[in-house]
Design an enzyme around this catalytic site. Structure first.
Site, PDB file in Angstrom:
ATOM      1  N   CYS A 192      39.333  37.262  32.196  1.00  0.00           N
ATOM      2  CA  CYS A 192      39.156  35.878  32.646  1.00  0.00           C
ATOM      3  C   CYS A 192      40.132  34.935  31.950  1.00  0.00           C
ATOM      4  O   CYS A 192      40.698  34.044  32.580  1.00  0.00           O
ATOM      5  CB  CYS A 192      37.749  35.371  32.306  1.00  0.00           C
ATOM      6  N   ASP A 193      40.289  35.110  30.643  1.00  0.00           N
ATOM      7  CA  ASP A 193      40.911  34.057  29.835  1.00  0.00           C
ATOM      8  C   ASP A 193      42.288  34.393  29.264  1.00  0.00           C
ATOM      9  O   ASP A 193      42.916  33.515  28.646  1.00  0.00           O
ATOM     10  CB  ASP A 193      39.962  33.684  28.675  1.00  0.00           C
ATOM     11  N   CYS A 227      35.759  37.351  27.347  1.00  0.00           N
ATOM     12  CA  CYS A 227      36.256  38.007  28.578  1.00  0.00           C
ATOM     13  C   CYS A 227      37.782  37.912  28.662  1.00  0.00           C
ATOM     14  O   CYS A 227      38.330  36.854  29.000  1.00  0.00           O
ATOM     15  CB  CYS A 227      35.624  37.363  29.812  1.00  0.00           C
TER      16      CYS A 227
END
Lengths: 317, 214
Positions: free
Chosen positions: A148-149, A145
């Site tokens: 997200c990261d 993701c």
């Protein structure tokens, strides 16, 4: 700073004429169409309404948004639209369904519901590669993701595996954070849309490695490198990277449906042209079904068609 | 201009009115003298929230009051702890921003009601925990999966006094995130010892946190 409110409601009745599993574009479109026909509907969502698109940085091929729209914002709009017609969204994961009883049973982690019809719109998740080291280093440098990261890889050298639409789109996003990105593609050509590939060429910190496959991920407690093999020369080399994002396709979220409806060899749900599954009164819509193209536009079309099927089914009875 | 849109305020007013049955205190520790934009935004949001229902109150304390911070079982600042007469340790280190605002709202409703959306077998297992368990859930604001992990841990704290559950904004505490090798979220750390990644279903989440006891 942004504070995102995903408005949710709890169901007040345990029986519904239609239950939709999954609040992505397909599920929420089906909810809109069903509610406009005044059909009582509940939508189950285990994460946040919007589905897979909420982990997508930017969507610019969905008609009606000429300037593009973030996945988060589109998810919010779809949810708002469904709620405006009275759709109920239950924030709970469906753990099993029993279609051999009438009405059909839907079990969530802490409740049981019944429904006369069901639309399965559970979508997909990113597929892992299956390369050595991947399982051990997932979450320790390997990510599925980007939204997200990405911030954890500020100024780092990373790889993205897969040069399809998702791989290239997310590489463009990651290029704002990472020092350098190598996109590793098994095929001898990228499969992403031409417009994305043109943008890729403008990015100085992204390099495309075609006809290359990942041999293994290297590292003990965290990723330190990725070994790749050139499929033309069979030459292997290690890329010293701290991050790897994998976009090599998707697998359907159908674990809880095994043996319940007919699926293809990859676990996608088989449907007819009206999106009926092998079970009477059960429909499938969006990315979760066997289909040649998985886009927001196709999911939305599926949602409308499945809702039509549900309405027809209920009227016949 | 505030952070909450009028339509969201309207929705929250209705939700709180319908579901809150008791007082809920939002205890916010902040650096009163030298507030970063980050702290200021969080405090402003909380001020807007408590305006929406009479059961909600905001208490603001200073980060420099270490004794007070420790007496609340907290280690980091800024933090926001949701308190009521009900058992539970629902805390946020850093801003409950992005998708985590949803966690904050749901936590408030749980602390202000008797809601316990957990299966009975999970509740039974959680009740047996007899040693302190500190669960930290590292998140990023744009992670749609993280709210599930935060909520699961916060709900677990409603069952047993031994469980403390805190969201940690990785952006706000980069050194702590680095210390625990966080590179993918949600990243869960239990008692600074056991760690795992992912928005796991409740029973898998429970199995992972129990590893700290085994």
């Amino acid at each position: 700073m942004q504070f995102t409110l995903k408005t949710k409601s709890k169901v007040t009745s345990s029986h519904h004429a239609a239950a939709i599993i999954g609040a992505g574009p397909a599920g929420l479109t089906a909810a809109i169409y069903l509610r406009r026909s005044k059909i009582d509907v509940v939508v189950f969502e285990k994460l946040v309404p919007g589905g897979y698109i909420t982990s997508t940085d930017f969507i610019e091929n969905y008609p009606g948004f000429p300037d593009g729209i973030s996945g988060e914002e589109l998810g919010e709009l779809l949810e708002k639209h469904a709620r405006s017609f009275g759709a109920i969204i239950e924030n709970n994961e469906v753990t099993s369904i029993d279609l051999n009883v009438a009405p059909m049973l839907i079990k969530t982690s802490n409740n049981t519901f019944t429904a006369s019809t069901i639309i399965i719109a559970t979508g997909t998740k990113n597929k892992k590669l299956g390369a050595p080291g991947e399982e051990e280093l997932l979450g320790k440098g390997i990510s599925l993701c980007a939204t997200c990261d990405a911030p954890f890889f500020e100024g780092e050298d990373i790889v993205v595996v897969g040069a399809g639409n998702s791989g290239v789109q997310e590489s463009l996003y990651l290029s704002k954070f990472a020092k350098s990105i190598k996109i590793i593609e098994f095929l001898d050509h990228p499969t992403a849309e031409k417009i994305l590939l043109d943008r890729l060429k403008e990015k100085e910190n992204i390099e495309l490695l075609l006809s290359n496959k990942v041999v293994r991920f290297i590292g003990k407690d965290k990723l330190t490198g990725v070994e790749v093999e050139n499929l033309d020369s069979n030459e292997k080399k290690v890329l010293d990277v701290k991050g790897a994002f994998i976009y090599t396709g998707v697998i359907p979220n159908t674990d809880f449906l095994k043996g319940v409806v007919d699926m293809d060899s990859k676990g996608f749900i088989k449907t007819d042209e009206k999106l009926k599954t092998s079970k009477d009164g059960v429909f499938a819509a969006g990315d979760v079904r066997t289909t040649p193209l998985r886009q927001v536009a196709t999911a939305v079309g599926d949602g409308a068609l499945a809702a039509y099927g549900v309405r027809e089914y209920l009227e016949e009875r | 201009m505030g952070f909450l849109r009028e339509e969201d305020k309207e929705y929250l007013r209705e939700e709180f009115k319908k579901k809150l049955k008791r007082k809920v205190e939002l205890l916010h520790f902040t650096d009163k003298n030298n507030q970063s934009e980050y702290s200021r935004d969080t405090r402003a949001l909380l001020e807007e929230l408590v305006e929406l229902n009479e059961y909600l109150t905001l208490t603001v304390k200073d980060c420099s009051d270490k004794e007070e911070l420790e007496s609340e079982g907290l280690e980091l600042c800024p933090s926001t702890k949701i308190k009521s007469e009900r058992r539970g340790f629902m805390n946020f280190y850093g801003a409950p921003a992005g998708y985590e605002f949803q966690s904050l709202v749901e936590d408030i409703i749980d602390m202000g009601s008797d809601n316990l959306p957990l299966p009975p077998d999970i509740v039974k297992e959680l009740s047996k925990i007899s040693k302190p368990m500190d669960i930290k859930i590292f998140i990023t604001a744009m992670c749609p999966y993280c709210t599930k992990a935060v909520r699961t841990a916060h709900l677990f704290s409603l069952v047993n006094d031994n469980i403390k559950a805190s969201m940690v904004d990785s952006h706000g505490f980069p050194e702590l995130a680095m210390k625990h090798n966080v590179s993918s979220v949600p990243h869960i750390v239990v008692n600074d010892n056991v760690s795992f990644v992912g928005a796991l279903p409740e029973e898998e989440f429970l199995a992972k946190i129990m590893e700290v006891i085994e």
